[in-house]
Design an enzyme around this catalytic site. Sequence first.
Site, PDB file in Angstrom:
ATOM      1  CE  LYS A  52      -3.566  -2.534   2.475  1.00  0.00           C
ATOM      2  NZ  LYS A  52      -4.163  -2.865   3.788  1.00  0.00           N
ATOM      3  CD  GLN A  96      -2.963  -4.379   6.991  1.00  0.00           C
ATOM      4  OE1 GLN A  96      -3.003  -3.409   6.228  1.00  0.00           O
ATOM      5  NE2 GLN A  96      -3.456  -5.551   6.665  1.00  0.00           N
ATOM      6  CG  ASP A 119      -9.649  -0.431   5.380  1.00  0.00           C
ATOM      7  OD1 ASP A 119      -9.527  -0.614   4.151  1.00  0.00           O
ATOM      8  OD2 ASP A 119      -8.963  -1.045   6.216  1.00  0.00           O
TER       9      ASP A 119
END
Length: 283
Positions: A52, A96, A119
Amino acid sequence: MTRWIDGTGAARRIRERVAQEITTSFTPDTAPGLATVLVGQDPASAVYVASKRRTVRTLGMRDLHRAVPSSASQQEIASVIDALAEDPAVSGILLQLPLPAGLDAAALIDRIPMVKDVDGLTTLSAGLLARDQFGLRPCTPAGVIELLDSEKVTLAGANAVVVGRSDLVGRPMGQMLMNRDATVTVAHKGTADLAAVTRAADVLVVATGVRGLIGPEHVKPGATVVDVGIHRTPEGLAGDVRADELVGHADRLTPVPGGVGPMTIAMLMANTVRAAEWAREFS
């Protein structure tokens, strides 16, 4: 003849679009900033975050990564997220997952402001999705929708079945399909006679984390099958779908690798740019 859905190509087109938006709408000093938060050094998570971050830098965004030791307490991680939430340079925050044992991931995710929730996993973002209102959508389901649209798969009026009900993929996937006027069934480990349910699908999305669960006995001839699963095996990467058995049976099929996987990071980049644009618009 089964058509393979090219996620690699679709993701490249999204990244190119994002890069163009950044070039035309931002300066280097105002470019969108993505803060990835990695707690500990889980090997798989470290690989995902590194990928990412590379994409962020390649597209001309600011890489605002935060590494947090695995010994950090819930409150210490919360403090990191709170600081990022207040930082105007941070357009988006990504915590994460999974986190080390003993931490409450849901409580930490809910500290991320909705407008920085790239997200799309906070409770508020989930509620906005359920009402089909303004907000950022979870990256993997959003990527699936992009793939289906790129293939001109008709969703309005289609029977869609999602296998899996995780907060990350299954639940939001079902909601997104419903918001596109598909008739949606969400199947899961408690579903009796899974094959009878999935054989009714015009569009079948599989996100179970169970390697090779779905085969031709589960799929209506001519259906579109999207495999979200990914498993590392001695022979290479494999999915939740026994794809080789569906060639000539399904109409469209995503490969593993090269299907949904590349779309997740591409949609994360698109969400980060959206977040930056909203921040500028509402400031």
